[in-house]
Design a protein around this motif. Structure first.
Motif, PDB file in Angstrom:
ATOM      1  N   ASP A 290      12.034  -1.246  -0.553  1.00 39.79           N
ATOM      2  CA  ASP A 290      11.479   0.063  -0.210  1.00 39.79           C
ATOM      3  C   ASP A 290      10.080   0.181  -0.808  1.00 39.79           C
ATOM      4  O   ASP A 290       9.929   0.229  -2.033  1.00 39.79           O
ATOM      5  CB  ASP A 290      12.380   1.166  -0.762  1.00 39.79           C
ATOM      6  CG  ASP A 290      11.840   2.556  -0.460  1.00 39.79           C
ATOM      7  OD1 ASP A 290      10.804   2.669   0.223  1.00 39.79           O
ATOM      8  OD2 ASP A 290      12.456   3.536  -0.941  1.00 39.79           O
TER       9      ASP A 290
ATOM     10  N   ARG B  97       1.727  -0.246  -5.557  1.00 40.74           N
ATOM     11  CA  ARG B  97       1.319   0.668  -4.488  1.00 40.74           C
ATOM     12  C   ARG B  97       0.099   1.474  -4.917  1.00 40.74           C
ATOM     13  O   ARG B  97      -0.875   1.614  -4.169  1.00 40.74           O
ATOM     14  CB  ARG B  97       2.489   1.595  -4.156  1.00 40.74           C
ATOM     15  CG  ARG B  97       2.232   2.553  -3.008  1.00 40.74           C
ATOM     16  CD  ARG B  97       3.492   3.359  -2.683  1.00 40.74           C
ATOM     17  NE  ARG B  97       3.895   4.252  -3.774  1.00 40.74           N
ATOM     18  CZ  ARG B  97       4.994   4.093  -4.510  1.00 40.74           C
ATOM     19  NH1 ARG B  97       5.808   3.077  -4.296  1.00 40.74           N
ATOM     20  NH2 ARG B  97       5.297   4.950  -5.486  1.00 40.74           N
TER      21      ARG B  97
ATOM     22  N   GLU C  72       8.252   2.587  -1.178  1.00 40.50           N
ATOM     23  CA  GLU C  72       8.078   3.827  -1.940  1.00 40.50           C
ATOM     24  C   GLU C  72       8.925   3.851  -3.208  1.00 40.50           C
ATOM     25  O   GLU C  72       8.929   4.865  -3.932  1.00 40.50           O
ATOM     26  CB  GLU C  72       8.435   5.031  -1.060  1.00 40.50           C
ATOM     27  CG  GLU C  72       7.551   5.180   0.161  1.00 40.50           C
ATOM     28  CD  GLU C  72       6.080   5.352  -0.200  1.00 40.50           C
ATOM     29  OE1 GLU C  72       5.806   6.097  -1.169  1.00 40.50           O
ATOM     30  OE2 GLU C  72       5.224   4.759   0.469  1.00 40.50           O
TER      31      GLU C  72
END
Length: 223
Positions: free
Chosen positions: A177, A187, A179
């Motif tokens: 994932d 990220r 996120e």
């Protein structure tokens, strides 16, 4: 590595020919940039094989072999996006050992200075090259201000975040994932890079590498 498909092979030759239109001889330095999981190393190796088809001397390297020690990389905290973006790489060693001697033909160059897994410096074999030679470097953050002037020609490999995360999950065991909290450092670091350096605009070409067997060159503000 399996040979490239016809689609990939055609694109690789088109990119090589574009570079050669501007740099038919001499020392040429090419950067292959993109997020982790974009497929940079594989693409750089395939591009190197295409350049070598006409007998050109071609060398490959990765910015990953010029990391800083772990203590420096995590000095801002293990979860710090700023630390990931600003502190990961030893730009001085990268320039001094590889880029400057290759470009200036001032002597042998080295394609590595640090072993990331062992967290210690290494002394890579010294190499030399003829007057006409190509160096292809892959890695993240290659268009940051400190490095932007290095490249004669450069490439940004675009992949959606979901695909990059899935590849990293398979390769490194990361959370698939994008996120996920465990991916926040990376990220966030890439977001900082995008804002400061705008690598899609800085690169000479953009290639969508979502499907490595069928990469597609893209133009304008697709990304």
């Amino acid at each position: 590595m399996a040979p490239p498909t016809d689609t990939a092979d055609t694109l690789l030759h088109e990119l090589r020919d574009e570079v050669r239109q501007h740099y038919p001889s001499g020392r040429v330095i090419i950067g292959v940039d993109g997020v982790d999981g974009a497929g940079k190393t594989r693409f750089a190796e395939a591009l190197a094989r295409v350049f070598a088809e006409d007998g050109s001397a071609v060398f490959t390297a990765s910015i990953d072999d010029f990391h800083r020690p772990r203590a420096e990389r995590y000095a801002r905290g293990r979860d710090s996006p700023q630390g990931f973006y600003l502190d990961s790489y030893d730009d001085g060693a990268f320039r001094r050992l590889l880029i400057e001697p290759f470009r200036s033909r001032s002597g042998p160059f080295r394609t590595a200075a640090f072993d990331l897994d062992r967290d210690e410096p290494v002394t890579a074999e010294a190499q030399d090259a003829p007057a006409d030679a190509v160096l292809i470097v892959d890695g993240i953050f290659l268009h940051r201000p400190e490095l932007r002037g290095i490249w004669n020609w450069s490439l940004w490999l675009h992949v959606p975040a979901s695909i990059a995360a899935a590849r990293l999950a398979e390769r490194d065991g990361a959370d698939p994932d994008p996120e996920a909290e465990s991916n926040a450092r990376y990220r966030g670091g890439q977001a900082l890079y995008a804002r400061e350096a705008d690598p899609r605009t800085a690169a000479s070409a953009i290639v969508d590498n979502s499907f490595p067997d069928a990469p597609v060159r893209i133009f304008g503000d697709f990304c």
